[in-house]
Scaffold this motif. Structure first.
Motif, PDB file in Angstrom:
ATOM      1  N   SER A   1      -9.341  48.364  44.036  1.00  0.00           N
ATOM      2  CA  SER A   1      -8.727  48.230  42.721  1.00  0.00           C
ATOM      3  C   SER A   1      -7.385  47.506  42.825  1.00  0.00           C
ATOM      4  CB  SER A   1      -8.506  49.609  42.095  1.00  0.00           C
ATOM      5  OG  SER A   1      -7.836  49.496  40.855  1.00  0.00           O
ATOM      6  N   ASN A   2      -7.044  46.748  41.783  1.00  0.00           N
ATOM      7  CA  ASN A   2      -5.721  46.114  41.700  1.00  0.00           C
ATOM      8  C   ASN A   2      -4.914  46.693  40.540  1.00  0.00           C
ATOM      9  OD1 ASN A   2      -7.075  45.031  39.552  1.00  0.00           O
ATOM     10  ND2 ASN A   2      -6.874  42.896  40.187  1.00  0.00           N
ATOM     11  N   ASP A   3      -5.365  47.842  40.012  1.00  0.00           N
ATOM     12  CA  ASP A   3      -4.669  48.529  38.926  1.00  0.00           C
ATOM     13  C   ASP A   3      -3.504  49.327  39.505  1.00  0.00           C
ATOM     14  OD1 ASP A   3      -3.846  50.484  37.000  1.00  0.00           O
ATOM     15  OD2 ASP A   3      -5.749  50.280  35.957  1.00  0.00           O
TER      16      ASP A   3
ATOM     17  N   ASP B   1      -1.238  51.275  38.234  1.00  0.00           N
ATOM     18  CA  ASP B   1      -1.121  52.660  37.782  1.00  0.00           C
ATOM     19  C   ASP B   1      -2.177  53.543  38.436  1.00  0.00           C
ATOM     20  OD1 ASP B   1       1.023  52.021  36.102  1.00  0.00           O
ATOM     21  OD2 ASP B   1      -0.327  51.462  34.485  1.00  0.00           O
TER      22      ASP B   1
END
Length: 246
Positions: free
Chosen positions: A232-234, A236
Motif C-alpha cells: 500500500s502507498n496510503d 494513513d
C-alpha cells in the motif's frame, strides 16, 4: 500573509479531466484574524469563473455541478483566468492555500502546470483530527454537524455571495466558516502542520476484512497487514497498521 480559500469544479475525476469552474476568497491574514470576532469582512478579493477545457464535462460531472459544454464555449482556458493569475502572483510559502480535500484540487492545478509554494491547509484532514467523534467529515456534512448553516446567510450577504447547492463559490463560503471554527482551537500554522499529520484509521474500508477494526485483523490475520505494509502507498493506512502492530 494571505489566506486563499478556493474550490474547483471539474469535468470528472479521471486523469484526463480538467478544471471548468473555480471560486476563491482571498484575505489579508492579519486583518482577517483581527476582524473575525467583530463578524465583518470588508477587505477581500473574490474570483468566481467558468473556464473552458479541451476535455468535455462528463454526464456524471454535469449531474453534480450542472455545468454544461454550452456554458463553457466562450470562456477562457483556466490558465487565462484572473484566479490563476492571482494564484501565481501570491505563490509563496508566506501565504496559505486552503481547501477541503486539497490533494484533489492540487492535482487538478498541477495538470495546468502550477506548482504550489503555498502552505497548504486541508480542512478535511484537519476535521478528521479535530472532530474525531463525527461520523463523516465531508464539507456538507460538517456544514450541518457544526451548525455552520446558521452563519452562512449573514456571511454570504457581507461577501455578496449567492448560496447555491453543488456550486464552487457556495462551497468556498462553507469552507471559510469551517476554517473559522477551527481557528477557535488552532492557529493557521498549526492547521498547516495538522494537515500533514497522519490520521489513524480505526477500521479497514476495503478487502476481505472490510469493516473490521485493524486491531482485530492483527489478531486474526497479521500476515494480511504485513502484506498491506509492503503493497500500500496510503500514508494513513501504513501509519495505522504500524501503530496497531507495535
Amino acid at each position: 500573509m494571505k489566506y486563499i480559500f478556493f474550490d474547483t469544479e471539474t469535468t470528472g475525476v479521471l486523469p484526463e479531466d480538467r478544471i471548468i469552474q473555480v471560486a476563491s476568497l482571498s484575505f489579508d491574514a492579519t486583518y482577517y484574524d483581527s476582524c473575525l470576532s467583530a463578524n465583518f469582512l470588508l477587505d477581500y478579493k473574490k474570483h468566481y469563473e467558468l473556464c473552458k477545457s479541451d476535455k468535455m464535462p462528463s454526464i456524471e460531472s454535469m449531474e453534480v455541478n450542472h455545468i454544461t459544454p454550452e456554458m463553457l464555449a466562450n470562456k477562457k482556458y483556466f490558465i487565462d483566468t484572473d484566479f490563476y493569475k492571482n494564484l501565481c502572483e501570491l505563490n509563496s510559502d508566506e501565504n496559505y492555500l486552503i481547501a477541503h480535500n486539497i490533494d484533489f484540487d492540487i492535482t487538478m492545478l498541477k495538470k495546468e502546470g502550477f506548482e504550489p509554494k503555498y502552505k497548504l491547509i486541508d480542512t478535511y484532514r484537519c476535521a478528521r483530527h479535530l472532530f474525531k467523534d463525527l461520523a463523516h467529515h465531508r464539507l456538507q456534512y460538517l456544514r450541518y454537524a457544526l451548525k455552520l448553516y446558521l452563519l452562512e446567510e449573514q456571511s454570504a450577504k457581507q461577501l455578496q455571495i449567492d448560496i447555491k447547492a453543488h456550486d464552487a463559490m457556495g462551497d468556498v463560503l462553507i469552507l471559510m466558516l469551517l476554517f473559522n471554527e477551527m481557528l477557535k482551537v488552532k492557529n493557521a500554522n498549526e492547521l498547516y502542520l495538522l494537515s500533514k499529520e497522519a490520521i489513524f484509521i480505526d477500521e479497514l474500508k476495503f478487502g476481505k476484512y472490510k469493516g473490521l477494526k485493524l486491531s482485530d485483523v492483527a489478531l486474526k490475520d497479521r500476515s494480511y497487514l504485513d502484506w498491506l505494509l509492503k503493497n500500500s502507498n496510503d500514508v494513513d493506512l501504513l501509519y495505522s497498521i504500524k501503530k496497531v502492530l507495535q
